[in-house]
Design a protein around this motif. Sequence first.
Motif, short mmCIF file in Angstrom:
data_model
loop_
_atom_site.label_atom_id
_atom_site.label_comp_id
_atom_site.label_asym_id
_atom_site.label_seq_id
_atom_site.Cartn_x
_atom_site.Cartn_y
_atom_site.Cartn_z
N GLY A 1 -17.18 12.10 -9.14
CA GLY A 1 -16.51 13.09 -8.54
C GLY A 1 -15.67 12.61 -7.43
O GLY A 1 -15.13 13.46 -6.48
N LYS A 2 -15.49 11.28 -7.33
CA LYS A 2 -14.63 10.55 -6.31
C LYS A 2 -13.78 9.94 -6.87
O LYS A 2 -13.73 9.14 -8.10
CB LYS A 2 -15.47 9.93 -5.17
CG LYS A 2 -16.71 10.67 -4.60
CD LYS A 2 -17.29 9.62 -3.59
CE LYS A 2 -18.45 10.50 -3.07
NZ LYS A 2 -19.57 9.47 -2.08
N LEU A 3 -12.44 9.77 -6.31
CA LEU A 3 -11.22 8.64 -6.71
C LEU A 3 -11.39 7.74 -5.74
O LEU A 3 -10.92 7.92 -4.54
CB LEU A 3 -10.12 9.52 -6.71
CG LEU A 3 -9.05 8.70 -7.18
CD1 LEU A 3 -9.16 8.23 -8.80
CD2 LEU A 3 -7.77 9.52 -7.35
N PHE A 4 -11.59 6.47 -6.14
CA PHE A 4 -11.35 5.31 -5.12
C PHE A 4 -9.95 4.85 -5.52
O PHE A 4 -9.72 4.40 -6.80
CB PHE A 4 -12.47 4.34 -5.53
CG PHE A 4 -13.63 4.68 -5.12
CD1 PHE A 4 -14.42 4.12 -4.08
CD2 PHE A 4 -14.56 5.74 -5.46
CE1 PHE A 4 -15.42 4.28 -3.46
CE2 PHE A 4 -15.72 5.92 -5.10
CZ PHE A 4 -16.35 5.44 -4.18
N ALA A 5 -9.16 4.25 -4.66
CA ALA A 5 -7.82 4.00 -4.81
C ALA A 5 -7.66 2.78 -3.86
O ALA A 5 -7.82 2.72 -2.68
CB ALA A 5 -6.93 5.16 -4.21
N CYS A 6 -7.40 1.35 -4.55
CA CYS A 6 -6.70 0.32 -3.68
C CYS A 6 -5.65 0.66 -3.00
O CYS A 6 -4.51 1.02 -3.74
CB CYS A 6 -6.88 -0.93 -4.81
SG CYS A 6 -8.33 -1.42 -5.84
N ASN A 7 -5.76 0.09 -1.92
CA ASN A 7 -4.55 0.43 -0.89
C ASN A 7 -4.36 -0.73 0.34
O ASN A 7 -4.90 -0.37 1.17
CB ASN A 7 -4.55 1.87 -0.43
CG ASN A 7 -3.32 2.25 0.45
OD1 ASN A 7 -3.25 2.91 1.56
ND2 ASN A 7 -2.19 2.02 -0.09
N GLY A 8 -3.47 -1.54 -0.31
CA GLY A 8 -3.59 -2.91 0.57
C GLY A 8 -4.82 -3.41 0.82
O GLY A 8 -5.39 -4.21 -0.10
N ALA A 9 -5.21 -3.42 1.87
CA ALA A 9 -6.52 -4.26 2.40
C ALA A 9 -7.63 -3.08 2.62
O ALA A 9 -8.63 -3.39 3.02
CB ALA A 9 -6.36 -5.06 3.70
N THR A 10 -7.45 -1.94 2.03
CA THR A 10 -8.50 -0.81 2.14
C THR A 10 -8.54 -0.06 0.80
O THR A 10 -7.71 -0.30 -0.25
CB THR A 10 -8.01 0.20 3.18
OG1 THR A 10 -7.06 0.78 2.56
CG2 THR A 10 -7.56 -0.24 4.61
N VAL A 11 -9.85 0.43 0.72
CA VAL A 11 -10.03 1.10 -0.35
C VAL A 11 -10.12 2.79 0.14
O VAL A 11 -10.93 3.01 1.15
CB VAL A 11 -11.07 1.01 -1.02
CG1 VAL A 11 -11.49 1.95 -2.11
CG2 VAL A 11 -11.09 -0.47 -1.80
#
Length: 212
Positions: free
Chosen positions: A80-90
């Motif tokens: 139920g969650k969307l994890f997104a790679c974003n630079g040096a963070t998730v």
Amino acid sequence: LCMRYLLTTLLIIGSLLLNKKAEAQLYSGPESVEFDSTTSCYYISNTSSHQIVKRNPNGTTQVFATLTGTGPHGLEIVAGKLFACNGATVKVFDLNTAVQLANISLTGAAFLNGITHIENGSVFVTDFNAKKIYRINPNTYGFNVMVANTSQTPNGIIYDFVNNRLVYGTWGAPARIKAVSLADSVQTTLVTTTLSNIDGICMRSEEHTSEL
């Protein structure tokens, strides 16, 4: 009557074309796509507009989230969650509300790219620049470095549930397909290809076999 019918038809066609154009404009440097089997929706990461776009089953699209910095790149749906790679963070979002639940800053990370997870288990993320693989707890958002040096540049990654291991592709010639043991993080090269780069990787499963 004919003129009125013609004008009505032209207005409908024009409206459809404008809608299609508006939907197409939402795709800006698309990088990754994730399918939610519970709602039949697709989530697309756009690296140019820094947005995640949601495509509904009827074909309509909408902006799900707008991010800052580089990316987003890899996307992964976990419980139920969307994890997104974003630079040096998730970044983590609630799928139903699009509310951001967490911003996980991974120590030592540079360019997070590929992402996968184990059902009821950890999330794994590749770092394209730092040549690392991180492991994240999807509930507490705690993390650790699982592989400190992949040697080659890691890109797309999957969980091979048949053999209970991680498998990832590398960037740069010759591109390799490598496995990581979940027990001790030991890496092995499965295939050395004649390709220059491998961006993504997936697995096709049949009744008792798997195929990369």
